[in-house]
Design a protein around this motif. Sequence first.
Motif, PDB file in Angstrom:
ATOM      1  N   GLU A 151       4.169  12.907  -8.104  1.00  0.00           N
ATOM      2  CA  GLU A 151       3.300  13.659  -7.200  1.00  0.00           C
ATOM      3  C   GLU A 151       2.211  12.742  -6.654  1.00  0.00           C
ATOM      4  OE1 GLU A 151       3.021  17.037  -6.381  1.00  0.00           O
ATOM      5  OE2 GLU A 151       4.972  17.428  -7.313  1.00  0.00           O
ATOM      6  N   ASP A 152       2.116  12.636  -5.358  1.00  0.00           N
ATOM      7  CA  ASP A 152       0.982  11.974  -4.710  1.00  0.00           C
ATOM      8  C   ASP A 152       0.606  10.652  -5.360  1.00  0.00           C
ATOM      9  OD1 ASP A 152       0.619  13.745  -2.694  1.00  0.00           O
ATOM     10  OD2 ASP A 152      -0.712  15.057  -3.850  1.00  0.00           O
ATOM     11  N   PHE A 153       1.567   9.772  -5.455  1.00  0.00           N
ATOM     12  CA  PHE A 153       1.288   8.469  -6.075  1.00  0.00           C
ATOM     13  C   PHE A 153       0.647   7.539  -5.049  1.00  0.00           C
ATOM     14  CE2 PHE A 153       2.343   4.136  -7.167  1.00  0.00           C
ATOM     15  CZ  PHE A 153       2.073   4.076  -8.522  1.00  0.00           C
ATOM     16  N   ASP A 154      -0.513   7.003  -5.375  1.00  0.00           N
ATOM     17  CA  ASP A 154      -1.197   6.046  -4.503  1.00  0.00           C
ATOM     18  C   ASP A 154      -1.354   4.723  -5.238  1.00  0.00           C
ATOM     19  OD1 ASP A 154      -1.505   8.114  -2.807  1.00  0.00           O
ATOM     20  OD2 ASP A 154      -3.674   8.309  -3.026  1.00  0.00           O
ATOM     21  N   ILE A 155      -1.199   3.630  -4.492  1.00  0.00           N
ATOM     22  CA  ILE A 155      -1.540   2.344  -5.098  1.00  0.00           C
ATOM     23  C   ILE A 155      -1.858   1.352  -3.994  1.00  0.00           C
ATOM     24  CG2 ILE A 155       0.784   1.364  -5.191  1.00  0.00           C
ATOM     25  CD1 ILE A 155       0.044   0.179  -7.905  1.00  0.00           C
TER      26      ILE A 155
ATOM     27  N   ARG B 277       0.869  -1.175   0.000  1.00  0.00           N
ATOM     28  CA  ARG B 277       0.000   0.000   0.000  1.00  0.00           C
ATOM     29  C   ARG B 277       0.907   1.227   0.000  1.00  0.00           C
ATOM     30  NH1 ARG B 277      -5.152   0.721   1.860  1.00  0.00           N
ATOM     31  NH2 ARG B 277      -5.150  -1.304   2.889  1.00  0.00           N
ATOM     32  N   VAL B 278       0.688   2.101  -0.967  1.00  0.00           N
ATOM     33  CA  VAL B 278       1.475   3.331  -1.065  1.00  0.00           C
ATOM     34  C   VAL B 278       0.508   4.500  -1.041  1.00  0.00           C
ATOM     35  CG1 VAL B 278       3.090   4.662  -2.468  1.00  0.00           C
ATOM     36  CG2 VAL B 278       3.227   2.171  -2.454  1.00  0.00           C
ATOM     37  N   ARG B 279       0.791   5.479  -0.194  1.00  0.00           N
ATOM     38  CA  ARG B 279      -0.061   6.660  -0.128  1.00  0.00           C
ATOM     39  C   ARG B 279       0.787   7.916  -0.283  1.00  0.00           C
ATOM     40  NH1 ARG B 279      -3.127   3.817  -1.419  1.00  0.00           N
ATOM     41  NH2 ARG B 279      -4.905   2.876  -0.384  1.00  0.00           N
ATOM     42  N   ALA B 280       0.400   8.752  -1.211  1.00  0.00           N
ATOM     43  CA  ALA B 280       0.973  10.094  -1.370  1.00  0.00           C
ATOM     44  C   ALA B 280       2.485  10.070  -1.538  1.00  0.00           C
ATOM     45  CB  ALA B 280       0.597  10.985  -0.189  1.00  0.00           C
ATOM     46  N   LEU B 281       2.967   9.101  -2.299  1.00  0.00           N
ATOM     47  CA  LEU B 281       4.398   9.058  -2.563  1.00  0.00           C
ATOM     48  C   LEU B 281       4.797  10.227  -3.464  1.00  0.00           C
ATOM     49  CD1 LEU B 281       6.636   6.128  -3.038  1.00  0.00           C
ATOM     50  CD2 LEU B 281       6.575   7.660  -4.962  1.00  0.00           C
ATOM     51  N   THR B 282       5.774  10.989  -3.018  1.00  0.00           N
ATOM     52  CA  THR B 282       6.193  12.163  -3.777  1.00  0.00           C
ATOM     53  C   THR B 282       7.707  12.208  -3.908  1.00  0.00           C
ATOM     54  OG1 THR B 282       4.275  13.411  -3.023  1.00  0.00           O
ATOM     55  CG2 THR B 282       6.145  14.682  -3.849  1.00  0.00           C
TER      56      THR B 282
END
Lengths: 507, 370
Positions: free
Chosen positions: A281-285, A270-275
């Motif tokens: 910018e704000d990568f979610d998965i 789980r990835v939230r708001a990876l920058t």
Amino acid sequence: MEDAPGPPLLQLRGVQKSFGPTRALKDANLSIPVPGVVHALIGENGSGKSTLLGVLSGQTRHDTGIVQIEGHSVRFGSPVAALRHGIAMVSQEVAVAPDLSVAENVLLGRGLVRGRTGVSRSASRAKAHEVLERLDFDIDPDVRVRRLRPDQRQMVEIARALTADAKVLILDEPTSSLTDDEVQRLFATVRRLKAQGVAIIFVSHRMQELFEIADDITVLRDGTTVAQGGAGSFTPESLVEAMLGQARLVDQATRSEPASVATANPVALRVRALTVTGLVEDFDITLRRGEIVGLAGLVGAGRSEVLEAIFGARALDAGTLAVDGTPYVPRGPRRAIQRGLALVPADRKTDGLVLAMSGVTNMTMVETHDAPRLMPPARRRGAAAVARLCTALRIAPGAVDVPTARLSGGNQQKVAVAKWLVRRPKVLLLDEPTRGVDVMAKADIHQELHATAAAGSALLVSSSEISELLTLCDRVLVMFRGRVVADVAAADTHESEILKLAGGHPS
Amino acid sequence: MSSIIGRAWAATAQFRLVLLLVVGMFIVFSVTQPAFSTSTNVQNLVANSALLWIVAMGMTFVLLSGGFDLSVGATATLVGILMAKLLELGLPGPLVVVLCVLAGAVVGGLFNGVAVGKIGLSVFVVTLATMTSLTGVVSLWSGSNSFLVTDPVARWLATERFLGLPMPIWIMAAVFLVAVYVQNRTYFGRDIYAIGGSPIAARLSGIHVPRTLILVYALAGACAALAGTIGVGRVGAAVPTVDGTLALQAIAAVLLGGTALTGGHGGVGGTALGVLFIAVLQNGLSLAGVASDWQNVVTGVILIIAVAGDRFSFRSQIGRLRSSRTPGPSDPDTALTDGAQKAPSASPDSDVRAFPLDNTLSTSPEGTRP
């Protein structure tokens, strides 16, 4: 002058070019009848676009066909020859000398004015100033280029091209590393040059931009010009269709649907708001076990950066991650490997493999990374897994005992993938898993990836080949300028839609 | 039987030229110089190359990892002074030798290893700086005086005989065996090759690159220190002059032995021959009454030939294999990508140059700080 029915400014007819057995250009045509237009050149990766630009800018010599400038046939042997005929190119990678001043960079090459004793600084400065004025580029000519923003550096390159009195200016994907504001500033410059009578060949994958700036469009597919005409005669749909070709569109319709995965599986990553500032910018998965998710996007959209950041190979500026529900902080590949992550990097020759070492050594490198260093290697360790993977991936017997430098690209890539499968990872990140390998090897790798997912791994695959993502993945995230702009089920979409999304065009 | 010979011959590919030259010179000198092939002369010849041999063994690992170490000569001299000072304190000889070797490892690992492996500074700058600083420390600490060393351990190291052979030869053999073991039979050895071959691939595979490099430079420092103690034993005193050419000679010997300056390729077996080459040449020419300056001329010329030969055989092999790969029908970009790597100006389709791993990945030594 413009209305005079003279010979066209630039005309290419039936241009061909082969590199060894590969025919990069088969029948390329391009025509710019009058000065002062913006002509867009568009085509998929590998369509021969850059070869065509190489022919025009003197970096590549074409085999057959006609290239005419104002009615005179030419065949450039070097970029200098092209410049002499008024064709200048600003390439994708900005080529400036960072420690020279703006003026010096603008005049690099033949531009510096000679004075009584060597180069005359004041005269050179004045000449540079004049060109910058023409671009309405407000910058101190004495400032070091190192301190400029990317778009300003690009402007310096454009100014340099203009000192050669370019009649045709080629901009190869000039917007790929620019922000929206910077793109608008670039476009203002392009329009100004157009008004001054410079013809501009503009290459971009971003469809919106093309329709905004281009007067005419030429579409290349498979080394052949398949469509040309005024920008008004195209729609985004017809442009994509021209790029892909009817065959591919039909092919997609009959494509077998990938096995869908139970959405009830536990979450593996789980990835939230990876920058990563400026890149992602704000990568979610949310990646579930057994799931294969694709990352689509143009060059520079931030796909590789996402994978590297998750693996800890690249510093990230923000983001919360969890593996199997427990928090995970990316801090270097070792940490990632210990948490069950794996990364197959895009470049197998420098990053994926140690070419001087054998396939077996490469394949066991990850597996044994935390074994005691001064103990003799356990020869048997991983041997069973290596044998299993050789069979599964159909790596020729004996091929894993010689240095990997001696293997074919397909076998190298198989080894580069296999080294992460000796111990099955929880999360397998793949960057261009089949770039430059033959169809058979590709099928073998895909099959093994499906098997790995079926065994419970979660896969995140980045690829510039959309058709690969559609056959391999359950769903595809489309990235544009560092952001995820769409999340589509592979079964519900087709290549042209993803291509459009990746080009920044909302579907 | 013949297959064993065949395989042994194949294994010499990297240093075949030097192997043939060493054997050839040995035969020529044996025939022309009656004094050459006597047992005493050969023993002296080998024992006299002990310092170079030991330093070059450590240096081999540094080159395999993709670096080099200019500071080993200064380390050897500094450790010599340390040895004299420690013996002055009345510590037992064998303990002093062990302490000296450890000190060399600490100097190499702490200065060179950390700066190169952990911080990622340039090998040339770091080891040059270490060499310069240590040379200064030697002068300051010794007050530019030599120290007489009378402890029996010094004589034991340099001139004692064991089973009929001088002790330096036994030490050389021991160092060589340890080096072969480390190189071929440990994960540490494999890590060194991996890092020299591709530091990025090694890092991405979970190999602890900084730690490995620190150990590599520590090993080079330890070897230099051991050589330094033998040097003291041979002279009977710790002399405060730094042999500035020791590091360069060692690098030359390693290169003669077929180890690549770019790392990842070669080994200590070749280095042994490289050292022997220099030793035989030196000894044979001086017996023949040729001025010693010619030894340097010949060594230099052979070095160029050896490295050039290696480049032609190895590079062209890989080059051919790369260019002969045919692209798959699904991806016409393959051949183009390869072409682009060789000649960027002729890159036919820039789309395929897509995703270079950037600086962050290629230069940061280990780990990232989010």
